[in-house]
Design an enzyme around this catalytic site. Structure first.
Site, PDB file in Angstrom:
ATOM      1  N   CYS A   1       0.798  -1.225   0.000  1.00 15.21           N
ATOM      2  CA  CYS A   1       0.000   0.000   0.000  1.00 15.21           C
ATOM      3  C   CYS A   1       0.833   1.278   0.000  1.00 15.21           C
ATOM      4  O   CYS A   1       0.275   2.374  -0.038  1.00 15.21           O
ATOM      5  CB  CYS A   1      -0.950  -0.009   1.186  1.00 15.21           C
TER       6      CYS A   1
ATOM      7  N   HIS B   1      -2.427   8.429   6.095  1.00 15.58           N
ATOM      8  CA  HIS B   1      -2.803   7.139   5.505  1.00 15.58           C
ATOM      9  C   HIS B   1      -4.280   6.882   5.806  1.00 15.58           C
ATOM     10  O   HIS B   1      -5.030   6.505   4.907  1.00 15.58           O
ATOM     11  CB  HIS B   1      -1.919   6.027   6.065  1.00 15.58           C
TER      12      HIS B   1
ATOM     13  N   GLU C   1      -0.588   5.838  13.362  1.00 14.96           N
ATOM     14  CA  GLU C   1      -0.053   7.040  12.710  1.00 14.96           C
ATOM     15  C   GLU C   1      -0.310   8.310  13.511  1.00 14.96           C
ATOM     16  O   GLU C   1       0.464   9.263  13.415  1.00 14.96           O
ATOM     17  CB  GLU C   1      -0.530   7.175  11.270  1.00 14.96           C
TER      18      GLU C   1
ATOM     19  N   LYS D   1      -9.198   8.754   1.981  1.00 10.33           N
ATOM     20  CA  LYS D   1      -9.777   7.416   1.881  1.00 10.33           C
ATOM     21  C   LYS D   1     -11.213   7.411   2.379  1.00 10.33           C
ATOM     22  O   LYS D   1     -11.989   6.505   2.043  1.00 10.33           O
ATOM     23  CB  LYS D   1      -8.937   6.410   2.665  1.00 10.33           C
TER      24      LYS D   1
ATOM     25  N   HIS E   1      -9.793   2.765  -0.283  1.00 11.17           N
ATOM     26  CA  HIS E   1      -8.378   2.393  -0.216  1.00 11.17           C
ATOM     27  C   HIS E   1      -8.051   1.540  -1.437  1.00 11.17           C
ATOM     28  O   HIS E   1      -8.380   0.348  -1.481  1.00 11.17           O
ATOM     29  CB  HIS E   1      -8.119   1.620   1.071  1.00 11.17           C
TER      30      HIS E   1
ATOM     31  N   PHE F   1       0.992  -3.376   4.263  1.00 10.70           N
ATOM     32  CA  PHE F   1       1.230  -4.717   4.756  1.00 10.70           C
ATOM     33  C   PHE F   1       2.674  -5.121   4.457  1.00 10.70           C
ATOM     34  O   PHE F   1       3.223  -4.801   3.408  1.00 10.70           O
ATOM     35  CB  PHE F   1       0.279  -5.708   4.091  1.00 10.70           C
TER      36      PHE F   1
END
Length: 426
Positions: A173, A313, A324, A345, A350, A409
């Protein structure tokens, strides 16, 4: 910012295909209106899945100039990339025919490659999974291109006349941020004067939805798809899968200056780190992301207090939001409580590897237009997420320095600093 004797990387063109509309204007209009493009999945029958919502692009490649041969040959993600690249080159006014093609590179990010076509082709050759021994005779002659994600870079290179270095960056990602960061490095080291860079993914397919269902990473809010993506909200229950693409013309400073190019932003700093911890898990203290932010700010010779906006993110999972938020506090110090933070997002879902590039597009436009996109659907902030997440409505604000971050990931953590054209001209 960096000194004028260095090779510096500027964004001089933007192209976008996103949920809610194709093109930069439609993308920006949706973000600044705080509208969501999340809905029930329509591209396949998702009735048997746990999560049945997604952020789909209403995209017709033929309507955007792709030939029947291109449509037959290219996976959907490649189609998004080619259309976005053409818009970016047109937007930049880049005189491609007059340039040395060996000085034009390509850097495209993708997390899952041609997953949609591979899913479809497997269903065909296996008779919808009934046959363990598949019949290759039913496979498309373009199946090899689907297996090799580098075909995305090749398609963009062919579409733009680029004959310099070409690569696909696949780091989950963070692929979008990392592909643009790679473009910056090609410019800085002198390998290219122009790089067509960005990321694309079209992962809304049975296999992808099943994978995220298995680990319960995606939302189960199927009865309210429009409001299902809720970063930093107490009631969030996972992210909304999306698709899309953003591509940029990344150009060396002097090269752009000589032709009088419009500049959206300078890519002033970039860094990536790995947490070497867990395939899907994150440490709550956010130290690895904080380190990537620190190095990116150092590269940009920017003090944390100079950051005007943070594009988070913001996936809408509890562990990410807490991770975060802690990273911003570690890296920005007390300024973390003053700087606006938001997640797009919440509006476009996403799109895995593509989302980092779409977020870079949002950051460059925020600098260019003086507007910060909001975090939609944020009605009940999580008490553990106590920063200014720009809830619900866009905010007019001059923005000269933007920090954009990504988390993927495998433990990937990336950070990019974008600066205004005024800083780039310093």
């Amino acid at each position: 910012m960096t000194s004028t004797d260095e090779r510096r990387a500027l964004i001089t063109g933007i192209g976008v295909v996103a949920p809610g509309g194709t093109g930069v204007k439609e993308f920006w209009d949706l973000l600044t209106a705080g509208r969501t493009a999340t809905r029930g999945i329509t591209c396949f029958d998702a009735s048997s899945f746990r999560s049945r919502v997604a952020a789909e692009c209403d995209f017709d490649g033929a309507a955007h100039g792709l030939t029947p041969q291109e449509l037959r040959r290219m996976d959907r993600a490649a189609q998004l990339a080619v259309v976005s690249a053409r818009e970016a080159v047109e937007d930049s006014g880049l005189p491609v025919a007059a340039l040395d093609p060996y000085r034009i590179g390509v850097s495209i990010g993708s997390a899952v490659g041609a997953t949609r076509s591979l899913d479809t082709e497997y269903s065909i050759v296996s008779d919808s999974g009934r046959n363990w021994l598949v019949d290759h005779r039913y496979g498309t002659p373009h199946l090899y291109d689907y297996f090799v994600p580098s075909s995305f870079a090749a398609e963009v290179a062919w579409a733009t006349g680029a004959e310099g270095p070409a690569a696909v960056i696949s780091t989950g990602c963070t692929s979008g941020l990392d592909a643009v960061g790679h473009a910056r490095e090609l410019i800085r080291e002198g390998t290219a004067d122009v790089v067509i860079a960005g990321a694309t993914d079209a992962p809304i397919s049975p296999i992808t939805v099943a994978c995220f269902d298995a680990i319960k990473a995606t939302t189960a809010r199927n009865d309210d798809a429009e409001h299902a993506s809720r970063p930093f909200d107490r009631s969030r229950d996972g992210f909304v899968l999306g698709e899309g693409c953003a591509v940029f013309v990344v150009e060396e400073y002097q090269h752009a200056r000589r032709r009088g190019a419009k500049v959206y932003a300078e890519i002033a700093g970039f860094a990536t780190r790995s947490n070497a911890f867990h395939m899907t898990g994150l440490r709550p203290d956010g130290r690895e992301m904080a380190e990537a932010i620190r190095v990116a700010l150092d590269e940009a010779t920017t003090d944390p207090t100079e950051v005007d906006y943070v594009n988070a993110h913001g996936s809408g999972t509890r562990q990410n939001d807490i991770h975060e938020t802690a990273a911003f506090k570690h890296s920005l110090g007390p300024h973390a409580y003053r700087v606006p933070v938001s997640s797009i997002k919440s509006m476009i879902g996403h799109s895995l590897g593509a989302i980092g590039a779409l977020e870079v597009a949002a950051c460059a436009l925020a600098i260019d237009r003086g507007v910060i996109p909001p975090t939609a659907n944020l009605h009940e902030p999580d008490p553990l997420c106590d920063l200014d997440y720009v809830p619900l409505h866009a905010r007019e604000q001059r923005t000269d320095v933007v920090l954009s971050v990504g988390s993927g990931f495998g433990g990937f953590q990336s950070a990019m600093v974008l600066a205004s054209p005024t800083s780039a001209a310093a």
